[in-house]
Design a protein around this motif. Sequence first.
Motif, PDB file in Angstrom:
ATOM      1  N   PHE A 117       0.838  -1.204   0.000  1.00 17.03           N
ATOM      2  CA  PHE A 117       0.000   0.000   0.000  1.00 17.03           C
ATOM      3  C   PHE A 117       0.870   1.250   0.000  1.00 17.03           C
ATOM      4  O   PHE A 117       0.620   2.204  -0.741  1.00 17.03           O
ATOM      5  CB  PHE A 117      -0.920  -0.017   1.222  1.00 17.03           C
ATOM      6  N   ALA A 118       1.908   1.260   0.837  1.00 16.48           N
ATOM      7  CA  ALA A 118       2.784   2.428   0.914  1.00 16.48           C
ATOM      8  C   ALA A 118       3.611   2.586  -0.369  1.00 16.48           C
ATOM      9  O   ALA A 118       3.769   3.702  -0.882  1.00 16.48           O
ATOM     10  CB  ALA A 118       3.714   2.306   2.126  1.00 16.48           C
ATOM     11  N   PHE A 119       4.121   1.470  -0.905  1.00 19.32           N
ATOM     12  CA  PHE A 119       4.978   1.526  -2.090  1.00 19.32           C
ATOM     13  C   PHE A 119       4.207   2.044  -3.299  1.00 19.32           C
ATOM     14  O   PHE A 119       4.750   2.786  -4.129  1.00 19.32           O
ATOM     15  CB  PHE A 119       5.552   0.139  -2.373  1.00 19.32           C
ATOM     16  N   THR A 120       2.955   1.654  -3.425  1.00 20.27           N
ATOM     17  CA  THR A 120       2.131   2.066  -4.570  1.00 20.27           C
ATOM     18  C   THR A 120       1.332   3.329  -4.277  1.00 20.27           C
ATOM     19  O   THR A 120       0.483   3.715  -5.082  1.00 20.27           O
ATOM     20  CB  THR A 120       1.158   0.936  -4.972  1.00 20.27           C
ATOM     21  N   GLU A 121       1.592   3.958  -3.122  1.00 19.42           N
ATOM     22  CA  GLU A 121       0.894   5.173  -2.708  1.00 19.42           C
ATOM     23  C   GLU A 121      -0.625   4.968  -2.731  1.00 19.42           C
ATOM     24  O   GLU A 121      -1.384   5.828  -3.179  1.00 19.42           O
ATOM     25  CB  GLU A 121       1.308   6.349  -3.596  1.00 19.42           C
ATOM     26  N   GLY A 122      -1.036   3.812  -2.238  1.00 17.30           N
ATOM     27  CA  GLY A 122      -2.456   3.522  -2.072  1.00 17.30           C
ATOM     28  C   GLY A 122      -3.158   2.991  -3.298  1.00 17.30           C
ATOM     29  O   GLY A 122      -4.366   2.718  -3.245  1.00 17.30           O
ATOM     30  N   ARG A 123      -2.434   2.802  -4.418  1.00 15.45           N
ATOM     31  CA  ARG A 123      -3.109   2.336  -5.640  1.00 15.45           C
ATOM     32  C   ARG A 123      -3.348   0.827  -5.638  1.00 15.45           C
ATOM     33  O   ARG A 123      -4.160   0.324  -6.398  1.00 15.45           O
ATOM     34  CB  ARG A 123      -2.289   2.734  -6.877  1.00 15.45           C
ATOM     35  N   GLN A 124      -2.622   0.102  -4.807  1.00 15.32           N
ATOM     36  CA  GLN A 124      -2.791  -1.358  -4.730  1.00 15.32           C
ATOM     37  C   GLN A 124      -2.991  -1.755  -3.276  1.00 15.32           C
ATOM     38  O   GLN A 124      -2.137  -1.496  -2.427  1.00 15.32           O
ATOM     39  CB  GLN A 124      -1.570  -2.072  -5.309  1.00 15.32           C
ATOM     40  N   ARG A 125      -4.147  -2.384  -3.002  1.00 20.65           N
ATOM     41  CA  ARG A 125      -4.492  -2.765  -1.629  1.00 20.65           C
ATOM     42  C   ARG A 125      -4.709  -4.285  -1.570  1.00 20.65           C
ATOM     43  O   ARG A 125      -5.794  -4.760  -1.907  1.00 20.65           O
ATOM     44  CB  ARG A 125      -5.766  -2.046  -1.185  1.00 20.65           C
ATOM     45  N   PRO A 126      -3.701  -5.041  -1.181  1.00 15.21           N
ATOM     46  CA  PRO A 126      -3.892  -6.489  -1.059  1.00 15.21           C
ATOM     47  C   PRO A 126      -5.042  -6.827  -0.124  1.00 15.21           C
ATOM     48  O   PRO A 126      -5.308  -6.111   0.845  1.00 15.21           O
ATOM     49  CB  PRO A 126      -2.550  -6.973  -0.503  1.00 15.21           C
ATOM     50  N   SER A 127      -5.726  -7.922  -0.422  1.00 18.40           N
ATOM     51  CA  SER A 127      -6.908  -8.301   0.355  1.00 18.40           C
ATOM     52  C   SER A 127      -6.761  -9.732   0.849  1.00 18.40           C
ATOM     53  O   SER A 127      -5.881 -10.476   0.404  1.00 18.40           O
ATOM     54  CB  SER A 127      -8.177  -8.171  -0.495  1.00 18.40           C
ATOM     55  N   ALA A 128      -7.640 -10.098   1.767  1.00 20.17           N
ATOM     56  CA  ALA A 128      -7.585 -11.442   2.353  1.00 20.17           C
ATOM     57  C   ALA A 128      -8.978 -11.932   2.665  1.00 20.17           C
ATOM     58  O   ALA A 128      -9.841 -11.151   3.066  1.00 20.17           O
ATOM     59  CB  ALA A 128      -6.734 -11.444   3.622  1.00 20.17           C
ATOM     60  N   GLU A 129      -9.209 -13.221   2.463  1.00 15.49           N
ATOM     61  CA  GLU A 129     -10.408 -13.905   2.929  1.00 15.49           C
ATOM     62  C   GLU A 129      -9.931 -14.988   3.885  1.00 15.49           C
ATOM     63  O   GLU A 129      -9.338 -15.983   3.467  1.00 15.49           O
ATOM     64  CB  GLU A 129     -11.179 -14.536   1.756  1.00 15.49           C
ATOM     65  N   ILE A 130     -10.131 -14.767   5.187  1.00 16.95           N
ATOM     66  CA  ILE A 130      -9.614 -15.675   6.198  1.00 16.95           C
ATOM     67  C   ILE A 130     -10.798 -16.271   6.922  1.00 16.95           C
ATOM     68  O   ILE A 130     -11.530 -15.576   7.615  1.00 16.95           O
ATOM     69  CB  ILE A 130      -8.665 -14.943   7.167  1.00 16.95           C
ATOM     70  N   LEU A 131     -10.992 -17.567   6.742  1.00 15.90           N
ATOM     71  CA  LEU A 131     -12.182 -18.238   7.242  1.00 15.90           C
ATOM     72  C   LEU A 131     -11.993 -18.769   8.643  1.00 15.90           C
ATOM     73  O   LEU A 131     -12.962 -18.993   9.336  1.00 15.90           O
ATOM     74  CB  LEU A 131     -12.566 -19.386   6.296  1.00 15.90           C
ATOM     75  N   GLU A 132     -10.785 -18.993   9.058  1.00 16.03           N
ATOM     76  CA  GLU A 132     -10.554 -19.431  10.438  1.00 16.03           C
ATOM     77  C   GLU A 132      -9.139 -19.075  10.830  1.00 16.03           C
ATOM     78  O   GLU A 132      -8.194 -19.498  10.174  1.00 16.03           O
ATOM     79  CB  GLU A 132     -10.780 -20.933  10.584  1.00 16.03           C
TER      80      GLU A 132
END
Length: 548
Positions: A275-290
Amino acid sequence: MTRLLFLLLAALTACAGPSATSGDKGGLVPLRLAESDLSRAYTPRRLALLVGVSAFDDPRWRDLRFSAKDAIDLGAVLKDPTRGHFDQVRVLTRPEETTKEAILAALRQLRREATRPDDVVVVYLSAHGTLARDVRGELTRYLVTRDASYRDIPQTALSMDALKLEFEQLPSRRRLLVLATCHSGSGKSLLPRELEAELAGIKSGFYARPLEESSRASMVFAASDWGETAREDDSLRNDIYTHFLVEGLGGAADRNGDGAVTATEAHDFSRRRTFAFTEGRQRPSAEILEVGADPVILAGRIDRAGQPEMFSYNPRLDGFTLKVDGEPRLELPGGTAVGPGRRTVELTKGDTVLVRRDVNVMQGQRLPLEQLLSEAIPRRSLSLVGGMVSFADAQSRRDVLPAAPQVGVVLRLEDVPLENLGLMVDVGFGRGNRTLQVAPGSEVPFGYTALTLGVAAPYLWRWERLTLFAGPRVAALYLRRSFDVEAFSGGQRYFTVSPGVVAGLAVRLGERLELTAQSQLLLTYVVVDSRGQAVGFLGGHAGVGYRF
């Protein structure tokens, strides 16, 4: 023949050797197993399948510079005995290894190898992503394999549905899928021109999250949020998210200092730096079920108790700020380590405080913030209600009791005895005067007392401030009628216990107050004109409740 008989006698003698006693029906042959062999047989395995697709047969898919290198670099970390210490790491980057069928075959082979529920399994894919309409006309995400055709994506590329099916069939309960790809039409993605035109103006939130319903204990990490672009970078010589993921596995992501880097720690480290390197243009996401006490460890070993951690990956809390002792720690999703002891925890968004609680956290504890949220909302409610009761059929209303008002009290316990189940106890009382029409133009007045006592076990559905409930109910009905006319003076009593159902809703107005409404149906048995019959007894009530 003599030699054969001799060999048979020798074998029988060996089987009935000195280990058998005179009282035994047979002898036991001791089997010597080394303790190290037994330990290996029962030790969970650590397996990884890493795929990097850089080159494509169809020239309309532009080659990727670092996808193969991404898989190789991550594989080096996972194989390193001082970091990932994985037992088996397969890296697929060659052209013959990155076709649709080759990747599916590798996933099926992984399913045959990772047979224990506590095996750690990591699947990583770095490639183009794209969107296309499948044979049913539905918009679907696809992974662009080496042999994918730009003009026939549904038939030649690897759909995320097929990937999901293979991933869910892995026997492991500790598995992680990392998608270093995107489908936004730029970066590591291409869209057919006709689809680009169709999707112009559609917000990225339109895109369905393909693996969000993966079975329990699954984690799905994506290098960008849905509809965003995953980028490669010349200075890093990697996919940006993958670069920081590898860096974090070197130990930098160990936020609680216990000696190990878990999957969530690695993702949070990479997410913030991406997020910092791309200045907010890329925000990795997660789906964590447990995420429990035994998370997926990607690097290192737990050799000491770590600092307490607070975390949330629940989409309902996305965008909220976690404050600890008044100090902002992070914007959710994610996690942070805190010092042990008594802490004041707040979840805020702007000027709104969702929850504020004092909690005691201990060394090594992992505290899901959803737990604070659920504990902050009282799960017990006492309501004062009013409404009407009536028999369902016209004859009983005419001959026994017309519709009559009733007041009552309802106690509702949520998540008792199990989560998403409730226990309800209701008491209703009504008293008044009614008339019976015994003949045209002739009415007989009477006084009545109606008392109901019900116990129900409904299922609960909850969305934000709304709770819906429905389920079985058993109730006792007491009915008394008193007459004082010239022809008859006296009373009649009726009592029964019968099964039924209840359904209703509750809307929270604040932390404590709620509005509630419910209806119930009771199947009861009454005698009218010396004839018994099963009839329905209805009730509808609404009122105000207090949560405590």
